[in-house]
Enzyme design. Structure first.
Site, short mmCIF file in Angstrom:
data_model
loop_
_atom_site.label_atom_id
_atom_site.label_comp_id
_atom_site.label_asym_id
_atom_site.label_seq_id
_atom_site.Cartn_x
_atom_site.Cartn_y
_atom_site.Cartn_z
N GLU A 100 45.07 31.58 38.14
CA GLU A 100 44.34 32.29 39.19
C GLU A 100 44.28 31.41 40.43
OE1 GLU A 100 39.72 33.96 39.64
OE2 GLU A 100 40.15 32.23 38.37
N LYS A 150 41.55 41.62 40.39
CA LYS A 150 40.47 41.27 39.45
C LYS A 150 39.34 42.28 39.49
CE LYS A 150 37.72 37.17 38.23
NZ LYS A 150 37.51 35.74 38.61
N ASN A 209 40.32 29.94 36.76
CA ASN A 209 39.72 28.72 37.33
C ASN A 209 38.28 28.74 36.84
OD1 ASN A 209 41.07 28.29 40.74
ND2 ASN A 209 42.12 28.85 38.86
N ASN A 227 40.95 39.35 44.67
CA ASN A 227 41.47 38.26 43.85
C ASN A 227 42.61 38.87 43.05
OD1 ASN A 227 41.91 36.17 42.04
ND2 ASN A 227 39.74 35.71 41.79
N CYS A 256 40.89 35.58 34.92
CA CYS A 256 39.69 34.76 34.68
C CYS A 256 38.60 35.50 33.91
CB CYS A 256 39.20 34.17 35.98
SG CYS A 256 38.07 32.76 35.75
N GLU A 306 32.17 34.53 44.16
CA GLU A 306 33.27 35.51 44.16
C GLU A 306 32.81 36.88 44.67
OE1 GLU A 306 36.36 35.64 41.16
OE2 GLU A 306 35.36 33.95 40.15
#
Length: 310
Positions: free
Chosen positions: A46, A123, A193, A106, A168, A142
């Site tokens: 990621e 994501k 991550n 993302n 993730c 995020e």
């Protein structure tokens, strides 16, 4: 047998000062190593092009547009695509995407062996928070810098099989794997991550966090009879540690390869996509065994609603 030689290309830390060009050189070096070991597909983490910037808070979110890619490939990443085409190696990597109409995601992409993008995923399960939180040991923003993905959990026919992507925090949610499982997925590619320290439970410890990483990936693989390749960006980025633990898990939920460092490291494993058949035709034969008449709550509500007290 339908063999895909997969390289899990774990990456060590990317510092805030590192340029895209420097990072791409590292990615190319990992690809060269993977090719020397016979890889057909290389999987990167990621946000593979940048540091994990959601750890920092800024009032004006537009200041962080510098971390986002407006097109893919672009000038900085084109050498990576060219090397992939030269090697005949498919690839998957994550990055921050800024769309032409101003949306922030993302994102991860999948290419074929010619370097052509054949799949894109954004994501869905964004962790963290929107505003600065004084109670946390570090920020995880995020939800401030990204929008939830709008493409769903698709799969693609490529490399002789059916491949899906996630990113993730998605790996912790069983719905991620099951939606792809219901499309016959045979391999799920996941970059992550993940901080080594839980911002809200510092006593948890890195070993427990690695345990939960393995648990999530192994359960998703087993319960959907699919290979899962989960790849970390690890090490200390500008004073903030991320754990490694990149791993390749077979359709029985067993780990067949796992990273030993928190740095750039390549794991290569020959994954037989036909190994998914047994699970898909026995205990996880969805057509025979699923009872969807009892699953309505899964899509009709989000938060838990306990029964009324008597």
């Amino acid at each position: 047998m339908r063999i895909v030689n997969v390289a899990a290309a774990q990456m060590g830390p990317i510092q805030k000062a590192d340029s895209r060009e420097a990072v791409v050189k590292r990615m190319i070096a990992l690809m060269d190593e993977a090719k020397s070991k016979g890889a057909d597909l290389i999987v990167y983490p990621e946000l593979a092009l940048t540091t994990f910037f959601p750890r920092w808070y800024v009032e004006d979110r537009a200041e962080f547009d510098v971390w986002f890619e407006r097109e893919m490939p672009n000038a900085a990443t084109r050498p990576l695509f060219e090397r992939a085409a030269q090697h005949g190696t498919a690839m998957n990597f994550g990055y921050a995407e800024l769309t032409p109409d101003g949306h922030h995601f993302n994102t991860a992409i999948l290419t074929d062996k010619s370097g052509k993008i054949v799949g894109k995923y954004r994501k869905v399960h964004l962790p963290g928070h929107v505003e600065y939180d004084t109670r946390r040991s570090h920020q995880h923003l995020e939800k401030r810098y990204f929008e939830p993905g709008d493409l769903g959990f698709k799969v693609w026919r490529t490399l002789g099989g059916i491949i899906g992507m996630a990113i993730c925090n998605d790996r912790r949610w069983p719905e991620t794997y099951r939606v792809m499982g219901l499309q016959g997925v045979e391999m799920v590619l996941i970059g992550y991550n993940t901080p080594s320290v839980n911002a809200e439970k510092s006593e948890e410890g890195v070993e427990k966090r690695l345990f939960h990483n393995r648990l999530s990936v192994q359960a998703g693989a087993y319960q959907n009879a699919t290979w899962v390749v989960a790849v970390a960006k690890a090490g200390v980025e500008d004073g903030h540690p991320l754990f490694g633990g990149s791993l390749i898990v077979d359709p029985n939920g067993e780990i067949v390869a796992e990273a030993k460092t928190d740095d750039d490291e390549v794991l290569v494993h020959a994954c037989d996509l036909d190994a998914t058949t047994f699970g898909k035709t026995t205990i996880f034969d969805f057509a025979r065994h699923r009872r969807i008449e009892h699953y309505g709550l899964i899509t009709s509500q989000t938060g838990a609603v306990p029964p009324p007290e008597t």
